[in-house]
Design a protein around this motif. Structure first.
Motif, short mmCIF file in Angstrom:
data_model
loop_
_atom_site.label_atom_id
_atom_site.label_comp_id
_atom_site.label_asym_id
_atom_site.label_seq_id
_atom_site.Cartn_x
_atom_site.Cartn_y
_atom_site.Cartn_z
N ASN A 67 0.82 -1.21 0.00
CA ASN A 67 0.00 0.00 0.00
C ASN A 67 0.86 1.26 0.00
O ASN A 67 0.54 2.24 -0.68
CB ASN A 67 -0.96 0.00 1.19
N GLU A 68 1.93 1.27 0.77
CA GLU A 68 2.82 2.44 0.79
C GLU A 68 3.40 2.70 -0.59
O GLU A 68 3.50 3.85 -1.03
CB GLU A 68 3.95 2.23 1.81
N ALA A 78 -0.23 -1.92 -12.10
CA ALA A 78 0.42 -2.67 -13.18
C ALA A 78 1.87 -3.02 -12.85
O ALA A 78 2.41 -3.99 -13.40
CB ALA A 78 0.36 -1.88 -14.48
N SER A 79 2.50 -2.27 -11.96
CA SER A 79 3.89 -2.53 -11.58
C SER A 79 4.01 -3.61 -10.51
O SER A 79 5.10 -4.16 -10.31
CB SER A 79 4.54 -1.25 -11.05
N LEU A 80 2.92 -3.92 -9.83
CA LEU A 80 2.99 -4.85 -8.71
C LEU A 80 3.46 -6.26 -9.07
O LEU A 80 4.28 -6.82 -8.34
CB LEU A 80 1.65 -4.91 -7.98
N PRO A 81 2.99 -6.86 -10.17
CA PRO A 81 3.50 -8.21 -10.47
C PRO A 81 5.02 -8.25 -10.62
O PRO A 81 5.68 -9.17 -10.11
CB PRO A 81 2.80 -8.57 -11.78
N ASP A 96 4.70 -6.46 6.07
CA ASP A 96 3.33 -6.80 6.44
C ASP A 96 2.46 -5.56 6.57
O ASP A 96 2.92 -4.52 7.02
CB ASP A 96 3.29 -7.57 7.77
N LYS A 97 1.18 -5.71 6.22
CA LYS A 97 0.23 -4.60 6.27
C LYS A 97 0.04 -4.04 7.68
O LYS A 97 -0.25 -2.88 7.85
CB LYS A 97 -1.13 -5.03 5.71
N LYS A 98 0.22 -4.88 8.68
CA LYS A 98 0.01 -4.40 10.06
C LYS A 98 1.01 -3.30 10.43
O LYS A 98 0.80 -2.57 11.36
CB LYS A 98 0.06 -5.54 11.06
#
Length: 102
Positions: A67-68, A78-81, A96-98
Motif C-alpha cells: 500500500n505504501e 500494473a507494476s505490482l507483479p 506486512d500490512k500491520k
C-alpha cells in the motif's frame, strides 16, 4: 481533437515531438534505463518514482508495504507483479500490512 505535436530538442541534442508540456526526452529516458535488476522491469514513471524516494535496491523495497508503494505518485497496480516477482526471486516480500503507516 488531438493536440498538435511540437518539435523539441533536449540539452543533449536529441530531437523529439511532444503534444504535452512534458519536457522529458524519450531518448534520454531510454539511455538511463538500467539493463538489469528489478528497476529494469518497470516503466519509466514507476522507476523514477522509486528512485526519487530512494528505493534503489530490492532490500529497500522490502521495507515498504504494498500500500505504501501504491501511494507514491507514479506507481500503479500494473507494476505490482514485477515487484512481487523481483522480491520473491530474492526470498523477500513487501512489509506486512500491520506495519503500514496509512
Amino acid at each position: 481533437m488531438k493536440s498538435q505535436k511540437t518539435r523539441r530538442t533536449c540539452k543533449f541534442g536529441h530531437t523529439f515531438y511532444k503534444s504535452s508540456d512534458c519536457p522529458t526526452c524519450p531518448t534520454c529516458e531510454k539511455l538511463k534505463a538500467p539493463a538489469s535488476g528489478f528497476l529494469a522491469m518497470l516503466s519509466n514513471p514507476a522507476r523514477n518514482t522509486l528512485l526519487h524516494h530512494g528505493i534503489d535496491t530490492i532490500q529497500k523495497l522490502s521495507s515498504y508495504t504494498e500500500n505504501e508503494i501504491l501511494q507514491l505518485h507514479g506507481m500503479g497496480k500494473a507494476s505490482l507483479p514485477a515487484l512481487h516477482n523481483a522480491l520473491a526471486a530474492e526470498g523477500l516480500k513487501f512489509k506486512d500490512k500491520k506495519h503500514d503507516k496509512n
